[in-house]
Design an enzyme around this catalytic site. Structure first.
Site, PDB file in Angstrom:
ATOM      1  N   LYS A  15     -15.441  -7.363  -8.815  1.00 38.94           N
ATOM      2  CA  LYS A  15     -15.176  -8.538  -9.659  1.00 38.94           C
ATOM      3  C   LYS A  15     -14.344  -9.580  -8.905  1.00 38.94           C
ATOM      4  CE  LYS A  15     -13.099  -6.192 -12.970  1.00 38.94           C
ATOM      5  NZ  LYS A  15     -13.139  -4.811 -12.449  1.00 38.94           N
TER       6      LYS A  15
ATOM      7  N   ARG B 130      -9.295  -6.008 -21.097  1.00 43.57           N
ATOM      8  CA  ARG B 130      -9.543  -4.632 -20.659  1.00 43.57           C
ATOM      9  C   ARG B 130      -9.421  -3.636 -21.807  1.00 43.57           C
ATOM     10  NH1 ARG B 130      -7.780  -5.344 -14.926  1.00 43.57           N
ATOM     11  NH2 ARG B 130      -8.470  -3.575 -13.686  1.00 43.57           N
TER      12      ARG B 130
ATOM     13  N   ARG C  54     -11.152   0.428   0.303  1.00 43.52           N
ATOM     14  CA  ARG C  54     -10.714  -0.969   0.186  1.00 43.52           C
ATOM     15  C   ARG C  54      -9.383  -1.170   0.924  1.00 43.52           C
ATOM     16  NH1 ARG C  54     -10.334  -3.848  -5.572  1.00 43.52           N
ATOM     17  NH2 ARG C  54      -8.860  -2.184  -6.061  1.00 43.52           N
TER      18      ARG C  54
ATOM     19  N   ARG D  70      -3.840  -0.624  -1.377  1.00 42.60           N
ATOM     20  CA  ARG D  70      -3.058  -0.714  -2.616  1.00 42.60           C
ATOM     21  C   ARG D  70      -2.657   0.693  -3.069  1.00 42.60           C
ATOM     22  NH1 ARG D  70      -6.617  -4.708  -6.457  1.00 42.60           N
ATOM     23  NH2 ARG D  70      -6.040  -3.082  -7.924  1.00 42.60           N
TER      24      ARG D  70
ATOM     25  N   ARG E  16      -7.591   5.784 -12.941  1.00 46.57           N
ATOM     26  CA  ARG E  16      -8.136   4.476 -13.352  1.00 46.57           C
ATOM     27  C   ARG E  16      -9.536   4.621 -13.940  1.00 46.57           C
ATOM     28  NH1 ARG E  16      -7.555   1.108  -8.078  1.00 46.57           N
ATOM     29  NH2 ARG E  16      -8.194  -0.717  -9.267  1.00 46.57           N
TER      30      ARG E  16
HETATM   31  P1  AMP Z   1      -6.944  -5.217 -10.944  1.00 45.15           P
HETATM   32  O1  AMP Z   1      -6.400  -5.988  -9.795  1.00 45.15           O
HETATM   33  O2  AMP Z   1      -7.759  -6.054 -11.885  1.00 45.15           O
HETATM   34  O3  AMP Z   1      -7.650  -3.952 -10.528  1.00 45.15           O
HETATM   35  O4  AMP Z   1      -5.691  -4.758 -11.816  1.00 45.15           O
HETATM   36  C1  AMP Z   1      -4.708  -3.904 -11.263  1.00 45.15           C
HETATM   37  C2  AMP Z   1      -3.936  -3.195 -12.368  1.00 45.15           C
HETATM   38  O5  AMP Z   1      -3.229  -4.164 -13.165  1.00 45.15           O
HETATM   39  C3  AMP Z   1      -4.791  -2.423 -13.358  1.00 45.15           C
HETATM   40  O6  AMP Z   1      -5.131  -1.121 -12.892  1.00 45.15           O
HETATM   41  C4  AMP Z   1      -3.860  -2.367 -14.564  1.00 45.15           C
HETATM   42  O7  AMP Z   1      -2.846  -1.413 -14.401  1.00 45.15           O
HETATM   43  C5  AMP Z   1      -3.197  -3.744 -14.522  1.00 45.15           C
HETATM   44  N1  AMP Z   1      -3.982  -4.714 -15.336  1.00 45.15           N
HETATM   45  C6  AMP Z   1      -4.706  -5.771 -14.882  1.00 45.15           C
HETATM   46  N2  AMP Z   1      -5.304  -6.409 -15.895  1.00 45.15           N
HETATM   47  C7  AMP Z   1      -4.962  -5.720 -17.017  1.00 45.15           C
HETATM   48  C8  AMP Z   1      -5.298  -5.863 -18.382  1.00 45.15           C
HETATM   49  N3  AMP Z   1      -6.113  -6.818 -18.809  1.00 45.15           N
HETATM   50  N4  AMP Z   1      -4.750  -4.974 -19.261  1.00 45.15           N
HETATM   51  C9  AMP Z   1      -3.916  -4.004 -18.854  1.00 45.15           C
HETATM   52  N5  AMP Z   1      -3.588  -3.795 -17.579  1.00 45.15           N
HETATM   53  C10 AMP Z   1      -4.096  -4.644 -16.657  1.00 45.15           C
END
Ligand code: AMP
Length: 218
Positions: free
Chosen positions: A13, A87, A126, A154, A165
């Protein structure tokens, strides 16, 4: 144009959002990136959020809602790509109401479809550039030959956090797909393949929606 990218972690994404930003001039709103920036700035929200996301858990709905709504408002409620928000079904319902109040509903939700094996491969291989935030893949998009200290993995891409996750995705995030499917705005994107191939599939959908009114009913 107002679109949301939906899908499992590692589906690409962020990479696709960056391409759309470059080519369509949309603003990329990634709640994950906003949270990581808040952590880097050592704000109370950022420090609390880190304890959740490092372990592969979702950050509480109310925290993320505030950050997402602020970012959308700052962008004038238009011309954005949401990446990683909503989410949970609760977040989706909030978002629908928030955008409806401003008369700016989403045009489409693009749902990235990818097998679990491919997700694990993408996440475990990644790597991220600490300064640019650019994502790389050890096999398909190797990091550039810069100072190795600038290329990191990360913490939430470690095996234990990846398992968590995916589990959290299935339990809490996948129902969001049904939420949007029922409202008629969900478009599936086959997310398997190199990023330009996936981008072509996305662009076909985006072009079809450009200039059209919303297909999403509140
Ligand atoms: P991402 O970079 O989108 O993979 O987000 C990294 C982490 O941030 C996720 O695994 C969640 O812990 C947190 N996070 C990001 N967006 C959300 C969301 N909409 N709701 C809850 N946690 C989020």
């Amino acid at each position: 144009m107002r679109i949301a990218l939906f899908g499992p972690p590692g589906a690409g994404k962020g990479t696709q959002a960056r391409l759309l930003v470059e080519r369509y001039g949309l603003r990329h709103i990634s709640t994950g990136e906003i949270l990581r920036a808040a952590t880097k700035a050592r704000t109370p929200v950022g420090l609390e959020a880190k304890t959740y996301y490092d372990a592969g858990h979702l950050v509480p709905d109310a925290v993320v809602r505030k950050l997402a709504e602020e970012a959308i408002a700052a962008q004038g409620y238009d011309d954005f790509i949401l990446d990683g928000y909503p989410r949970t079904v609760q977040q989706a319902a909030w978002l629908t109401s928030f955008l409806a109040v401003h008369g700016k509903p989403l045009d489409a939700v693009l749902s990235f479809v990818l097998s679990e094996a491919a997700i694990v491969d993408r996440l475990s291989k990644r790597r991220v550039h600490v300064e640019t935030g650019e994502n790389y893949h050890l096999d398909h998009k190797p990091p550039p030959g810069v100072d190795p200290a600038l290329i990191v993995q990360r913490p939430d891409d470690q095996p234990e956090a990846i398992r968590k996750r995916i589990q959290v995705y299935k339990a809490e995030t996948q129902p969001v797909e049904t939420y949007y499917r029922q409202r008629g705005g969900l478009v599936e994107i086959d997310a398997f393949g190199d990023f330009e191939t996936v981008y072509q599939r996305i662009e076909a959908v985006v072009k079809a929606h450009a200039g059209s009114s919303s297909v999403l009913k509140p």
